[in-house]
Design an enzyme around this catalytic site. Structure first.
Site, mmCIF file in Angstrom:
data_model
loop_
_atom_site.group_PDB
_atom_site.id
_atom_site.type_symbol
_atom_site.label_atom_id
_atom_site.label_comp_id
_atom_site.label_asym_id
_atom_site.label_seq_id
_atom_site.Cartn_x
_atom_site.Cartn_y
_atom_site.Cartn_z
ATOM 1 C CE LYS A 76 -8.441 2.490 5.766
ATOM 2 N NZ LYS A 76 -8.220 1.358 4.877
ATOM 3 C CG ASP A 114 -1.261 5.126 -0.786
ATOM 4 O OD1 ASP A 114 -1.941 4.845 -1.803
ATOM 5 O OD2 ASP A 114 -1.649 4.933 0.363
ATOM 6 C CB CYS A 161 5.693 -38.705 -7.756
ATOM 7 S SG CYS A 161 7.404 -38.163 -7.947
ATOM 8 C CB CYS A 169 5.509 -35.673 -10.464
ATOM 9 S SG CYS A 169 5.542 -34.969 -8.819
ATOM 10 C CG ASP A 186 -1.955 -1.022 1.213
ATOM 11 O OD1 ASP A 186 -1.991 -1.771 0.226
ATOM 12 O OD2 ASP A 186 -2.743 -1.089 2.168
ATOM 13 C CD GLN A 187 2.663 0.947 3.793
ATOM 14 O OE1 GLN A 187 2.942 -0.132 3.275
ATOM 15 N NE2 GLN A 187 1.701 1.077 4.683
HETATM 16 ZN ZN ZN Z 1 7.453 -35.780 -7.935
#
Ligand code: ZN
Length: 635
Positions: free
Chosen positions: A127, A49, A377, A396, A45-46
């Site tokens: 908030k 902004d 796997c 896998c 956010d900083q």
């Molecule tokens: Zn694997």
């Protein structure tokens, strides 16, 4: 246009702001905002902004992004309805100094209406970091653009409760999920509460987690009026500021993103009023805490779609620049081994610049456990420099599931094929995306999907074929190593998609931007997906072809290589016009500046906008005139 790679690069601040054009900066801000709204922020956010928006306001002070509440990318198709009351964003302060300036403005305003300062009361509440809504008693609306939102009353129809079991119709509030519940029930399945909250609101039917959280009264609508609050005069506000903030922030079992302070005196509120973006009588205080020392609970191995084994580090829940962090990636097992990252170690976690939290270093090491076999796997693992790899790509399970889910994620025009759904398909012997596209309603219900879910999945598949999609995105969806969206677009500028399977390593090296190793990996990778690519093309996806570089030079219309901006109400969707223009070698921008060549105007364009364009010597053309000039080229 910004490629995904460039967006990443800007978000990491690997690219200097000064190197970005005005349009690129604006485009980035819009993208960053959308990601935030989707629950997957790419910058903090900083940074958003202070770095990006601040630069945007310096360069393009009248950019629409700066003058209205953050738009929500809600993913709703419904028409927007007018809100019973305007819902604005809240102005933000990050330091006590900024709060003091707000108090100065209050002081000045109160003098103007002869209100004694000591009678003024300030009220503070936490908030909430949720999804803003307005409940008028019969309907619930999203905030939308502040004036018009979407009707999401369905959330209450689904059984959502109002906080404290209080009644409907208490006005503005937020849809949130209890923090403790998220930690115990959901943090295994969702990265952040925000990702989960979004699933409560969307049009599609609720998943099991969402319906459970609603019936457990863990997901709630919290009207702001129901939140615990602090009230006092300006004197005690200043004296106890820090303790008020920490008390309010810690006073609720929800994710909190700061504290909102506001005036209660109606006369003063009216006098101070609001601008287009926020009320002047209200301010949010957000603290910047972007680094923390955190204890590691456990480290688990996860197999990615490429076979890379990633250590996922479960952390003691920690607040970091506004969000609770539950886990972070340990990057690779080389780091685990070298630095002693294991259960019980202490790490330094940061979340600045990038919003994905990052483990910087291990402050206190512990005993580590390096997996000896693939967790999916059970096959053997191989070291490739710092990376531990499962090379069993064909068999896998997690790699196959990851690949299939990746396809739908990159396509980005469908919903419902997340990991959980794809896992279930896998359990029913589905191994390829092309097999998914062959499924019938009967097949799906036989696999245990409900009647409605099956129909929904089929609709999504149909939609993903019918909606037009860029050819480079389609190609990127196959997940070939080194063929991300940026490289795919570059490749397809040189060769049409039907010809790329014939490319040799040398052909690719000859193109701008591909080194030898990359070219080799691409050729090998394309060979591997060739069969599946052909199997999928049978389903007639609507591919939008990238214009090749050689074709580009053929246009001799007046707009070729010129920068144009569309404004006003057009005869067809703006996005269509933009797409068409780009395919004709025209550069399309979203805001007017001195580098704009043409302003194409539809209906209802303000005089100010036209005058501003005239002052900059921009040629103004009506939409019909523009379309007439490019008529011969239209596709
Ligand atoms: Zn694997």
């Amino acid at each position: 246009m910004l490629t995904d790679q460039k967006i990443q690069n800007i978000a990491n601040q690997g690219l200097l702001l000064a190197d970005l054009s005005d349009d690129e900066l604006a485009a980035f801000c819009i993208v960053a905002n959308q990601f935030y709204r989707d629950g997957e922020p790419i910058v903090s956010d900083q940074d958003y902004d202070f770095v990006f928006l601040a630069e945007l306001s310096k360069r393009t002070p009248d950019h629409p992004l700066l003058n209205r509440p953050e738009p929500e990318n809600e993913g709703f198709s419904e028409e927007k309805v007018k809100l019973p009351q305007r819902m604005l964003s809240t102005d933000k302060a990050y330091t006590w100094g900024e709060i003091q300036k707000w108090l100065d403005r209050i002081n000045k305003a109160s003098q103007e209406i002869n209100l004694p300062l000591e009678t003024i009361q300030i009220k503070g509440t936490a908030k909430l970091d949720g999804f803003a809504g307005y409940d008028d008693g019969s309907k619930l609306y999203t905030r939308g653009d502040g004036n018009k939102g979407s009707d999401i009353s369905r959330v209450f129809e689904r059984g959502l409760n109002v906080y404290n079991d209080s009644e409907r119709g208490q006005g503005p509030g937020e849809i949130v999920v209890k923090k403790s519940y998220f930690e115990s029930h959901l943090s295994q399945h969702f990265e952040y509460p925000r990702n989960f909250q979004a699933s409560l609101i969307k049009e599609k039917t609720l998943d099991q987690f969402a319906s459970q959280a609603i019936s457990d009264k863990a997901a709630l609508f919290v009207p702001f009026s129901q939140l615990p609050s602090w009230s006092g005069d300006i004197g005690s506000f200043g004296e106890k500021f820090q303790s008020i903030v920490s008390k309010l922030e810690g006073g609720v079992d929800f994710d909190v993103d700061g504290v909102v302070f506001e005036l209660t005196n109606e006369q003063l509120k009216t006098h101070m009023g609001s601008n287009r973006k926020f009320h002047r009588w209200q301010i949010a205080f957000k603290e910047n805490k972007d680094k923390a020392q955190v204890r590691v609970l456990s480290v688990t191995a996860q197999v990615g779609r490429t076979g890379k084994i990633t250590p996922v580090v479960e952390l003691e829940p920690t607040q970091l620049s506004g969000a609770t962090i539950y886990r972070a990636t340990g990057h690779h097992y080389g780091l685990v081994k070298e630095q002693g990252l294991g259960s019980g170690s202490i790490v330094e976690l940061t979340r600045s610049g990038l919003v994905i939290p990052k483990i910087n270093k291990v402050l206190k090491s512990a005993e580590v456990s390096i997996p000896e076999s693939c967790p999916s796997c059970q096959g053997g693992l191989t070291w490739d420099s710092d990376f531990l790899m499962c090379l069993n790509h064909e068999n896998c399970p997690d790699q196959i599931i990851g690949m299939m889910a990746y396809f739908f994620k990159v396509l980005a025009n469908n919903d419902g094929f997340g990991i959980a759904t794809v896992q279930k398909l896998y359990d029913n012997d589905i191994r390829k995306v092309s097999e998914i596209y062959q499924l019938s309603h009967g097949n799906l219900t036989a696999m245990g999907f409900g009647d409605k879910t099956s129909q929904n999945l089929l609709n999504q598949l149909k939609r993903s074929k019918e909606e037009s999609i860029e050819d480079w995105r389609f190609l990127a969806a196959f997940g070939v190593l080194r063929l991300g969206m940026g490289n795919c677009e570059n490749l397809l500028k040189h060769k049409p998609i039907v010809e790329i399977f014939d490319l040799s390593v040398d052909d690719i090296i000859d193109m701008d931007g591909f080194a030898e190793l990359t070219a080799k990996l691409i050729v090998d990778g394309l060979e591997e997906i060739k069969e599946e690519y052909q199997a999928l093309r049978i389903f007639r996806f609507q591919l939008e072809m990238t214009q090749s570089k050689s074709n580009m030079e053929d246009f001799d219309h007046p707009f070729f290589n010129k920068k144009i901006v569309f404004t006003g109400k057009m005869s067809r969707p703006r996005a269509d016009l933009q797409k068409q223009a780009k395919s004709l070698g025209i550069k399309v921008a979203t805001s007017v500046n001195s580098s704009t060549d043409f302003l194409i105007v539809g209906e209802k364009v303000g005089v100010n906008k036209l005058n501003a364009a005239k002052e900059k010597d921009i040629v103004i053309l009506k939409e019909v005139e523009y379309l007439f000039q490019i008529e011969n080229y239209s596709l």
